[in-house]
Design an enzyme around this catalytic site. Structure first.
Site, short mmCIF file in Angstrom:
data_model
loop_
_atom_site.label_atom_id
_atom_site.label_comp_id
_atom_site.label_asym_id
_atom_site.label_seq_id
_atom_site.Cartn_x
_atom_site.Cartn_y
_atom_site.Cartn_z
CB THR A 174 21.99 -20.79 -19.75
OG1 THR A 174 23.24 -20.25 -20.19
CG2 THR A 174 20.93 -19.72 -19.97
CG ASP A 175 27.08 -19.50 -18.32
OD1 ASP A 175 26.34 -19.48 -19.32
OD2 ASP A 175 28.32 -19.61 -18.40
CD GLU A 176 24.62 -17.11 -23.22
OE1 GLU A 176 24.06 -16.08 -23.63
OE2 GLU A 176 25.14 -17.94 -23.96
CE1 TYR A 224 19.29 -20.02 -24.98
CE2 TYR A 224 21.27 -18.90 -24.20
CZ TYR A 224 20.47 -20.02 -24.24
OH TYR A 224 20.82 -21.14 -23.53
CE LYS A 237 17.39 -21.79 -21.05
NZ LYS A 237 16.68 -23.10 -21.23
P1 NAD Z 1 19.85 -27.67 -28.81
O1 NAD Z 1 19.43 -26.50 -29.63
O2 NAD Z 1 20.94 -28.55 -29.32
O3 NAD Z 1 18.58 -28.61 -28.53
C1 NAD Z 1 17.30 -28.11 -28.27
C2 NAD Z 1 16.32 -29.23 -28.55
O4 NAD Z 1 15.01 -28.75 -28.21
C3 NAD Z 1 16.25 -29.67 -30.01
O5 NAD Z 1 16.28 -31.07 -30.09
C4 NAD Z 1 14.91 -29.12 -30.51
O6 NAD Z 1 14.33 -29.92 -31.52
C5 NAD Z 1 14.11 -29.14 -29.22
N1 NAD Z 1 12.99 -28.16 -29.24
C6 NAD Z 1 13.05 -26.86 -29.60
N2 NAD Z 1 11.82 -26.28 -29.49
C7 NAD Z 1 10.98 -27.25 -29.02
C8 NAD Z 1 9.61 -27.28 -28.67
N3 NAD Z 1 8.85 -26.18 -28.79
N4 NAD Z 1 9.09 -28.44 -28.22
C9 NAD Z 1 9.85 -29.55 -28.11
N5 NAD Z 1 11.15 -29.59 -28.43
C10 NAD Z 1 11.72 -28.45 -28.87
O7 NAD Z 1 20.21 -27.07 -27.39
P2 NAD Z 1 21.31 -27.53 -26.32
O8 NAD Z 1 22.57 -26.83 -26.61
O9 NAD Z 1 21.29 -29.00 -26.20
O10 NAD Z 1 20.69 -26.88 -25.00
C11 NAD Z 1 19.75 -27.61 -24.23
C12 NAD Z 1 19.32 -26.77 -23.05
O11 NAD Z 1 20.45 -26.42 -22.27
C13 NAD Z 1 18.67 -25.45 -23.47
O12 NAD Z 1 17.61 -25.20 -22.57
C14 NAD Z 1 19.78 -24.43 -23.28
O13 NAD Z 1 19.27 -23.16 -22.98
C15 NAD Z 1 20.53 -25.02 -22.11
N6 NAD Z 1 21.96 -24.67 -22.04
C16 NAD Z 1 22.79 -24.94 -23.09
C17 NAD Z 1 24.15 -24.68 -22.97
C18 NAD Z 1 25.12 -25.00 -24.09
O14 NAD Z 1 26.31 -24.70 -23.97
N7 NAD Z 1 24.68 -25.64 -25.16
C19 NAD Z 1 24.66 -24.10 -21.80
C20 NAD Z 1 23.78 -23.85 -20.75
C21 NAD Z 1 22.44 -24.15 -20.87
#
Ligand code: NAD
Length: 306
Positions: free
Chosen positions: A122-124, A146, A150
């Site tokens: 992530t950008d964070e 968080y 990451k």
């Molecule tokens: P989300 O919280 O919607 O989804 C996370 C998923 O992971 C869920 O379906 C959850 O059930 C599953 N999960 C959690 N713990 C688990 C485990 N131990 N084993 C198996 N599955 C597990 O998150 P998101 O917003 O879709 O983000 C997805 C990825 O993208 C993350 O890695 C996040 O850090 C990264 N990200 C998100 C954003 C954003 O804006 N949402 C931006 C940059 C990066």
């Protein structure tokens, strides 16, 4: 290609599974623990597709992960605890899933013969920036639990490339928005509250800046990195669309046809990063560019939620 998508029942992961099944010939195995953030509903339409298999399970379960990794060409690791506010209340599940879970997947990948390991970062991880943009070479300087977990996963993945030759490629994207996002996150939460004429709690003065990318643009970028990304490299994924949180809130109120009086300023989040912004020239050199404006993306998102 046969791809293991972890966290594929969550927001971005499910959009990515839809993308692979609907737009490519790839076979997909989704591994998801179905925490509060994941739902099989997000996979409606592809769940029973002949090129898709859903496995309920945890990325920290080495035995299960070994079985699945033995049968795929690539891993795309979305699985994570993803909500900053929750990580401030308690960091333990974040360290456990985001760091240890990624380590389990990397160990399994190291023992198997996979072609690509895409770590979704992530950008964070860069922390905040007042002016200019972060490039992939910048130092990681995470400022909330968080982001720190990451960054830990991001560095661990890099180390498995350097020390074990695991074919790791990292993506660091800005804030995503679009369908299937959990309603605890800003845009779906505010769309829902605005439609119910409930107040929209904006942190601090609302002047924190985020770069917003529509989720399908990020999925296309991850697909590009999966096929064209150079192993050992990280790729920023952003849209250049920078907006203050207060501006996002106003546009949501317009979209939901609700009054600006619903805006309520509340105490700022602890350690709230002021601004994120990304230099995306590296991924653009692979031929990718974002397609959706914020207005188009928000309209599609509002149609989904409202
Ligand atoms: P989300 O919280 O919607 O989804 C996370 C998923 O992971 C869920 O379906 C959850 O059930 C599953 N999960 C959690 N713990 C688990 C485990 N131990 N084993 C198996 N599955 C597990 O998150 P998101 O917003 O879709 O983000 C997805 C990825 O993208 C993350 O890695 C996040 O850090 C990264 N990200 C998100 C954003 C954003 O804006 N949402 C931006 C940059 C990066």
């Amino acid at each position: 290609m046969r791809v293991l998508v972890t966290g594929g029942a969550g927001f971005i992961g499910s959009n990515f599974v839809h993308h692979l099944v609907e737009n490519t010939d790839d076979s997909v195995v989704t591994l998801d623990a179905l925490t509060y953030a994941g739902s099989k509903k997000n996979l409606e339409g592809v769940l029973d597709h002949s090129r898709h298999e859903f496995v309920e399970g945890d990325i920290r379960d080495r035995e299960l992960v070994d079985q699945l990794v033995a049968d795929v060409d690539a891993i795309v690791n979305f699985a994570a605890e993803s909500h900053v506010d929750r990580s401030i209340e308690g960091a333990e599940p974040f360290v456990s899933t985001n760091v240890q879970g990624t380590q389990t997947l990397l160990d399994a990948a190291n023992d198997a013969n996979i072609e690509r390991f895409i770590q979704i970062s992530t950008d964070e991880v860069y922390g905040e920036i007042e002016d200019g943009e972060f490039s992939e070479e910048d130092t990681l300087n995470p400022r909330n639990p968080y982001a720190a977990t990451k960054a830990g996963a991001d560095l661990l993945a890099q180390s498995y490339y350097t020390t074990h030759d695991v074919p790791v490629v990292i993506t660091r994207s800005s804030n995503n928005f679009g369908p299937r996002q959990h309603p605890e996150k800003l845009i779906p939460k505010f769309l829902k509250r605005a439609s119910e004429e409930r107040s929209l709690p904006v942190y601090g003065d609302g002047e924190n800046v985020r770069e917003w990318i529509y989720v399908t643009d990020n999925c296309r970028a991850i697909d590009t990195v999966l096929r064209e990304g150079v192993v050992g490299q990280a790729y920023n994924i952003g849209s250049g669309i920078e907006l203050q949180n207060i501006e996002v809130t106003r546009r949501i109120l317009d979209e939901a046809d609700a009054s600006k009086d619903l805006i309520e300023f509340v105490d700022d989040r602890a350690g709230h990063d002021q601004r994120y912004a990304l230099d995306t020239s590296k991924i653009e050199a692979l031929g990718w560019e974002p397609q959706l404006s914020f207005e188009e993306g928000l309209e599609r998102t509002a149609n989904y939620y409202l």
